[in-house]
Design a protein around this motif. Sequence first.
Motif, PDB file in Angstrom:
ATOM      1  N   ARG A 160      69.439  27.837  11.053  1.00  0.00           N
ATOM      2  CA  ARG A 160      68.148  28.367  10.634  1.00  0.00           C
ATOM      3  C   ARG A 160      67.955  28.157   9.137  1.00  0.00           C
ATOM      4  O   ARG A 160      68.892  28.311   8.356  1.00  0.00           O
ATOM      5  N   GLU A 187      61.448  28.350   3.591  1.00  0.00           N
ATOM      6  CA  GLU A 187      60.589  28.822   4.667  1.00  0.00           C
ATOM      7  C   GLU A 187      61.451  29.209   5.863  1.00  0.00           C
ATOM      8  O   GLU A 187      62.209  28.384   6.372  1.00  0.00           O
ATOM      9  N   THR A 189      62.601  29.330   9.304  1.00  0.00           N
ATOM     10  CA  THR A 189      62.269  28.592  10.514  1.00  0.00           C
ATOM     11  C   THR A 189      63.539  28.008  11.099  1.00  0.00           C
ATOM     12  O   THR A 189      64.586  27.969  10.438  1.00  0.00           O
ATOM     13  N   ALA A 218      66.161  25.251  12.121  1.00  0.00           N
ATOM     14  CA  ALA A 218      66.546  24.005  11.446  1.00  0.00           C
ATOM     15  C   ALA A 218      66.887  22.933  12.475  1.00  0.00           C
ATOM     16  O   ALA A 218      67.234  23.222  13.625  1.00  0.00           O
ATOM     17  N   ASN A 219      66.769  21.702  12.032  1.00  0.00           N
ATOM     18  CA  ASN A 219      67.051  20.538  12.876  1.00  0.00           C
ATOM     19  C   ASN A 219      68.545  20.222  12.813  1.00  0.00           C
ATOM     20  O   ASN A 219      69.026  19.582  11.881  1.00  0.00           O
ATOM     21  N   VAL A 274      61.264  20.451   3.488  1.00  0.00           N
ATOM     22  CA  VAL A 274      61.215  21.357   4.635  1.00  0.00           C
ATOM     23  C   VAL A 274      60.873  20.604   5.910  1.00  0.00           C
ATOM     24  O   VAL A 274      61.461  20.845   6.973  1.00  0.00           O
ATOM     25  N   GLN A 275      59.909  19.696   5.837  1.00  0.00           N
ATOM     26  CA  GLN A 275      59.465  18.999   7.040  1.00  0.00           C
ATOM     27  C   GLN A 275      60.600  18.223   7.702  1.00  0.00           C
ATOM     28  O   GLN A 275      60.668  18.126   8.924  1.00  0.00           O
ATOM     29  N   LYS A 317      63.189  20.882   9.341  1.00  0.00           N
ATOM     30  CA  LYS A 317      62.731  21.717  10.459  1.00  0.00           C
ATOM     31  C   LYS A 317      63.180  21.150  11.799  1.00  0.00           C
ATOM     32  O   LYS A 317      63.249  19.933  11.988  1.00  0.00           O
ATOM     33  N   ASP A 318      63.440  22.073  12.704  1.00  0.00           N
ATOM     34  CA  ASP A 318      63.744  21.688  14.074  1.00  0.00           C
ATOM     35  C   ASP A 318      62.488  21.124  14.715  1.00  0.00           C
ATOM     36  O   ASP A 318      61.445  21.779  14.745  1.00  0.00           O
ATOM     37  N   ARG A 319      62.546  19.912  15.229  1.00  0.00           N
ATOM     38  CA  ARG A 319      61.378  19.275  15.824  1.00  0.00           C
ATOM     39  C   ARG A 319      61.189  19.645  17.296  1.00  0.00           C
ATOM     40  O   ARG A 319      60.218  19.212  17.924  1.00  0.00           O
ATOM     41  N   GLY A 339      57.895  27.910  17.380  1.00  0.00           N
ATOM     42  CA  GLY A 339      57.873  28.099  15.932  1.00  0.00           C
ATOM     43  C   GLY A 339      56.529  28.579  15.436  1.00  0.00           C
ATOM     44  O   GLY A 339      55.542  28.632  16.188  1.00  0.00           O
ATOM     45  N   ASP A 385      54.617  27.063  13.283  1.00  0.00           N
ATOM     46  CA  ASP A 385      53.779  25.979  12.777  1.00  0.00           C
ATOM     47  C   ASP A 385      52.890  25.363  13.845  1.00  0.00           C
ATOM     48  O   ASP A 385      53.180  25.402  15.048  1.00  0.00           O
TER      49      ASP A 385
END
Length: 486
Positions: free
Chosen positions: A225, A230, A232, A234-235, A326-327, A330-332, A450, A452
Amino acid sequence: MRTSVVVMLGLMAVGCSRDAEKPPPPPKLFATEPSEPRRGATPDPTPVFTHLTVKARGAITELERTPEGWRLVSPVEAKADPYAVEALVQQLTSAKFKATVNASPSDADLKKYGLKSPAFTVTAKAYLPDANGEGAEDPSRQRTVTLAGGDENPFDGSVYVRREGEATVYAADGAVRYSLDKGPFELRAKEFLGPLDLASFQSIEVTAKDHAYVLTREADGKSWRMEKPEPTRANDSRLTDLLKAFAGHQALSFPQDTAATRKALGLDTPVVDARFVPASGEPIRVRLAQVTRDGAPVVHALREQGSRSTLAEVDSRALTTLDVGVQELKDRRVLSFPRDAVRRLEFFPGGKAAPVVVTRGEGNSEAWQVEGPGGGRALHFRVVKLLGRLEALKAAAFGEAKVKRWERYGISDASRGVVLRDADGRELARLWLGDAVPDTEDRLYARGSGPDLVEVSMGAVADLPTRAADLQEAPPEAADGGAPAP
């Protein structure tokens, strides 16, 4: 006739005499045979090397074999380069001298061959294992050989070599010099940042030139995470790739690590400062800084863990490996849910249409069933495939974070989508599908687990069912081929 026999006997005698005068074949570099061969003894086994001392390139390098592999013990303590040491050991194990150059050289000869002051020397210690592979502590099985290498013979590229305790000068293949004439840098492992195994860490904190972030392991002990900047998911796979790429940066040189050197290289005010906290053991801190040398940028990395530290020059690309936003972190995955816990799927066609619901029983009754009018048994593999699709659904892109008005993107309670529930009816995950993304050919706005707004491929959600018939198993036909059996 008698004359012919005499001549033949004479020729045979001359031949035998010449054979007797022929020198023995050149020996191996690392001789393991005793000075007086044992009668009837079998050939000695392959030696197991335990210690190497290499004097070359103006330095003396000592290496020891450990259960984890070869390590340098002097002039620094560090992991050895496995390929360089393996090549060196392979030459010692199997290489033979090409020829005997001079059996009784004078001092002038030794100077001519470059052996008065050798270019390199290697002292190798080994033992000859017994039938059980043991014998390291048995003095009778231990062997030590010191080889001195001189100049290269420009005629064939061979190198002049002599063994300590022997007068003879031999010629050895050029590969021998290439493998044995190594300094501390050549014999030292160049990968010094790793291994950085994501599975062993509890948290990661990175401050770089353009980005800074904090990551922590989730309570499940598996996923990650993002806490900052931010909160959210995590990937995980991207994190694994980043750490692998970062740990793969190799040292271009190993400067002496002193406080003055660190300050001069800018490591007191690093461009990148990363901290990796393992579940057990001491944290790892890696700092990277850049200075200008002769008009060109030079990057150095300092790895610290407890009392151990390593300073190295690295490729400038190391500065940007962890400098990600961040992008990218982030976990996709659009939906996050425990697949084994899913016992109910509610597919919403959109608008006011009733959802298509399938449920799965517990224990021995795990077949999927379609609820509602005209229900019945569901197409098992179709439902399993849909679950797999939902689990693997990835965001093609991220949109607005923390959306306040989802209706702007066509996302509302009346949207097409799906809800996943457990055996107690608790919601595990929900997917809403919205409007088509402007200026794209195959994307929809969507909302998942999420916070987003995400964009997903239309093709990835095109086969979500809109009516019960999409999931119902065909009823069995009557035995006579007529109407379906009641």
